[in-house]
Design a protein around this motif. Structure first.
Motif, mmCIF file in Angstrom:
data_model
loop_
_atom_site.group_PDB
_atom_site.id
_atom_site.type_symbol
_atom_site.label_atom_id
_atom_site.label_comp_id
_atom_site.label_asym_id
_atom_site.label_seq_id
_atom_site.Cartn_x
_atom_site.Cartn_y
_atom_site.Cartn_z
ATOM 1 N N ILE A 84 0.781 -1.463 0.110
ATOM 2 C CA ILE A 84 0.001 0.114 -0.274
ATOM 3 C C ILE A 84 0.785 1.585 0.114
ATOM 4 O O ILE A 84 2.066 1.306 0.697
ATOM 5 N N LEU A 85 0.509 2.170 -0.788
ATOM 6 C CA LEU A 85 0.925 3.445 -1.234
ATOM 7 C C LEU A 85 0.419 4.726 -0.263
ATOM 8 O O LEU A 85 -0.893 4.592 -0.764
ATOM 9 N N ILE A 86 1.015 4.783 0.743
ATOM 10 C CA ILE A 86 -0.606 6.406 1.341
ATOM 11 C C ILE A 86 0.530 7.462 1.044
ATOM 12 O O ILE A 86 1.969 7.536 1.445
ATOM 13 N N TYR A 87 -0.106 8.572 0.425
ATOM 14 C CA TYR A 87 0.235 9.960 0.019
ATOM 15 C C TYR A 87 -0.520 11.140 0.767
ATOM 16 O O TYR A 87 -1.736 10.841 1.113
ATOM 17 N N GLY A 88 0.183 11.818 1.111
ATOM 18 C CA GLY A 88 -0.775 13.086 1.714
ATOM 19 C C GLY A 88 0.419 14.766 1.497
ATOM 20 O O GLY A 88 1.289 14.186 1.162
ATOM 21 N N HIS A 89 0.413 15.439 2.567
ATOM 22 C CA HIS A 89 0.798 16.619 2.220
ATOM 23 C C HIS A 89 1.022 16.959 3.865
ATOM 24 O O HIS A 89 0.191 16.676 4.691
ATOM 25 N N VAL A 127 -3.218 12.547 8.404
ATOM 26 C CA VAL A 127 -1.476 12.010 7.888
ATOM 27 C C VAL A 127 -0.843 11.887 9.211
ATOM 28 O O VAL A 127 -0.273 10.059 9.274
ATOM 29 N N PHE A 128 -1.093 12.124 9.875
ATOM 30 C CA PHE A 128 -1.072 11.366 11.120
ATOM 31 C C PHE A 128 -1.056 10.277 11.381
ATOM 32 O O PHE A 128 -1.020 9.435 12.220
ATOM 33 N N MET A 129 -2.800 10.298 11.440
ATOM 34 C CA MET A 129 -3.736 9.064 12.293
ATOM 35 C C MET A 129 -3.201 7.877 11.078
ATOM 36 O O MET A 129 -2.963 7.024 11.514
ATOM 37 N N HIS A 130 -2.392 7.683 9.603
ATOM 38 C CA HIS A 130 -2.035 6.961 9.215
ATOM 39 C C HIS A 130 -0.418 6.313 10.072
ATOM 40 O O HIS A 130 -0.728 5.069 10.071
ATOM 41 N N ILE A 181 -5.299 7.859 0.268
ATOM 42 C CA ILE A 181 -5.143 9.580 0.602
ATOM 43 C C ILE A 181 -6.349 9.720 1.401
ATOM 44 O O ILE A 181 -7.412 9.547 1.158
ATOM 45 N N SER A 182 -6.352 10.123 2.565
ATOM 46 C CA SER A 182 -6.669 10.510 3.052
ATOM 47 C C SER A 182 -6.799 11.950 3.078
ATOM 48 O O SER A 182 -6.318 12.806 4.598
ATOM 49 N N ASP A 183 -7.496 12.387 2.725
ATOM 50 C CA ASP A 183 -7.047 14.238 2.511
ATOM 51 C C ASP A 183 -9.306 14.624 2.072
ATOM 52 O O ASP A 183 -8.332 15.843 1.343
ATOM 53 N N THR A 184 -9.597 13.707 1.589
ATOM 54 C CA THR A 184 -10.972 14.057 2.095
ATOM 55 C C THR A 184 -12.138 14.205 3.351
ATOM 56 O O THR A 184 -11.390 14.512 4.174
#
Length: 465
Positions: A84-89, A127-130, A181-184
């Motif tokens: 799994i690739l996890i992206y965030g900013h 991001v911190f949650m991941h 991605i968790s940015d929604t």
């Protein structure tokens, strides 16, 4: 593997520690748009790097770009399991207007079980949650159920200008089976949602030129083409009376909604009457045969964003303007190509421009649409994990806006993309008093922990797009 009960116990025991750690992260003013915060951007990247190490991740690096750095980390010891690739900013928006904040934007404060700080919901908190979900599984099991890679950038809020070259240069390093991605946001409080598609974007500016200078309308009016009249004529030609786009070939490549997708929209029970009252309009308007939600998230659009020309100051000036123009953006759906749409717009303008003026069409912002198949196993697993924790069925939605980098990931790496966020639209992202509802922070940790385990039960062949 750790059970949901074990995860509950771990997260409850460590909640205060995790919230304090998140406060540390949020206290760093990592504003990518302002050059005076360059050192803070580096500090945030270093903080994230240390957090990765504490969580048990490996191969951690802060990768330089022509702008702000990208932070990478992985754990790759789950032989034969999916990756799994996890992206965030880690960058955030500027904080202006500062006087509207009830607490300092970089002095995180918990009020009413909400974490107030810039970046709390967009996107540092998510991001911190991941990171903490990975840490929990490492602590409980001593290993992860699947292979994990993180790519967290520092330029999302300024359009990710250096991320596409980075992805292209690191395709092998970033290779995976699924991108998350968790940015929604959730659909509503207590109602989890998976966004499985985003619209693309094509923007153009139309400039219309008449005489070589502004002229007196009493002397020349009625004898020359008025560029503002010409702009109005061109703009009026873009739609028919019902709201359907009248550009030749505009809909040729549109992937239509299937019956299951249309039923998912109906199941949302969206109240269009309430929306009209909220917006202060008497009627909704748009392409016939589609609901408001379908028009604004699953159908393409052509909108005039601005018109300019002539005199618009106080009073009146009897002028025949030398030039005028308009700015237009089109939201695109799969399988429309932004560059092709620009060419169709140019052809339409050329066909409909009136005599007596010169017209140019200049493209600007472009981004491709993105979609993961509605029934993809990675989406189904995310839905199941949401439902385990939130105790209600997950809804499926499409996003009406555009996040071009999502389509870039999709195109370059060829991955199914899962957008599973834990924010709320009401949490003032980009505005004063941005916050993250801690109920969703708590539930989100458990959802993510469960989701990693659910993905590990799927084969790589099942996850292929």
């Amino acid at each position: 593997m750790a059970t949901l009960d074990q995860m509950n116990e771990y997260f409850e025991k460590n909640r205060d520690t995790h919230l304090n750690q998140m406060k540390e992260f949020l206290s760093i003013p990592s504003i990518s748009a302002l050059s005076e915060h360059k050192a803070d951007m580096k500090k945030a990247a270093e903080w994230l790097s240390s957090s990765f190490k504490e969580a048990g991740l490996e191969n951690i690096s802060i990768e330089s770009t022509e702008g702000h750095p990208v932070v990478y980390a992985d754990w790759l010891h789950a032989g034969g399991q999916p990756t799994i690739l996890i992206y965030g900013h880690y960058d955030v928006q500027p904080v202006d207007p500062l006087h509207l904040w009830e607490s300092a934007p970089f002095e995180p404060e918990i009020r009413d079980d909400k974490m107030f700080a810039r970046g709390s919901t967009d996107d540092k908190g998510q991001v911190f949650m991941h990171v903490k979900a990975v840490e929990a599984l490492m602590q409980l099991d001593g290993k992860l159920p699947l292979n994990v890679k993180f790519i967290i950038e520092g330029e999302e809020e300024v359009g990710s200008p250096n991320l596409v070259p980075f992805i292209e240069d690191h395709k092998e390093q970033l290779a995976a089976d699924t991108l998350v991605i968790s940015d929604t946001a959730l659909h509503a409080p207590g109602q989890p949602a998976i966004c499985y598609a985003l619209r693309g974007l094509s923007g153009v500016q139309i400039d219309v030129y008449g005489a070589k200078s502004d002229l007196h309308s009493g002397v020349y009016g009625g004898g020359l083409q008025n560029p503002i009249h010409a702009v109005a004529e061109i703009l009026a030609s873009f739609h028919d009376q019902e709201g359907t786009i009248a550009v030749d070939g505009f809909y040729d490549s549109v992937r239509n909604l299937n019956e299951e997708e249309r039923q998912a929209y109906k199941d949302l029970n969206f109240d269009e009457e309430a929306l009209k009252q909220e917006l202060g309009v008497t009627e909704l308007f748009g392409e016939p045969g589609y609901s408001f939600l379908e028009r604004t998230s699953a159908r393409p659009t052509l909108e005039v964003n601005g018109v300019f020309g002539g005199f618009s100051g106080e009073g009146i000036k009897t002028v025949l303007p030398a030039e005028a123009g308009a700015k237009i953006t089109c939201r695109l759906v799969p399988d429309q190509d932004p560059a092709e749409i620009v060419e169709k717009l140019k052809a339409h303008v050329e066909k409909h421009k009136p005599e007596g003026v010169k017209v140019t069409v200049t493209p600007f912002d472009q981004g491709r649409p993105f979609i993961t198949p509605f029934d993809h196993p990675a989406l189904k697993a995310a839905s199941d994990s949401y439902e385990k924790v939130y105790k209600v069925p997950t809804v499926y939605t499409r996003g009406g806006g555009s996040i071009p980098i999502v389509a870039d990931f999709d195109e370059i790496l060829g991955l199914p993309v899962v957008l599973m966020g834990f924010g709320l639209e009401t949490e003032n992202l980009h505005g004063p008093n941005e916050h993250l509802t801690l109920e969703n922070f708590d539930k989100g940790l458990r959802v993510l922990g469960d989701y990693y385990q659910a993905l590990s039960a799927l084969s790589k062949d099942e996850l292929k797009k």
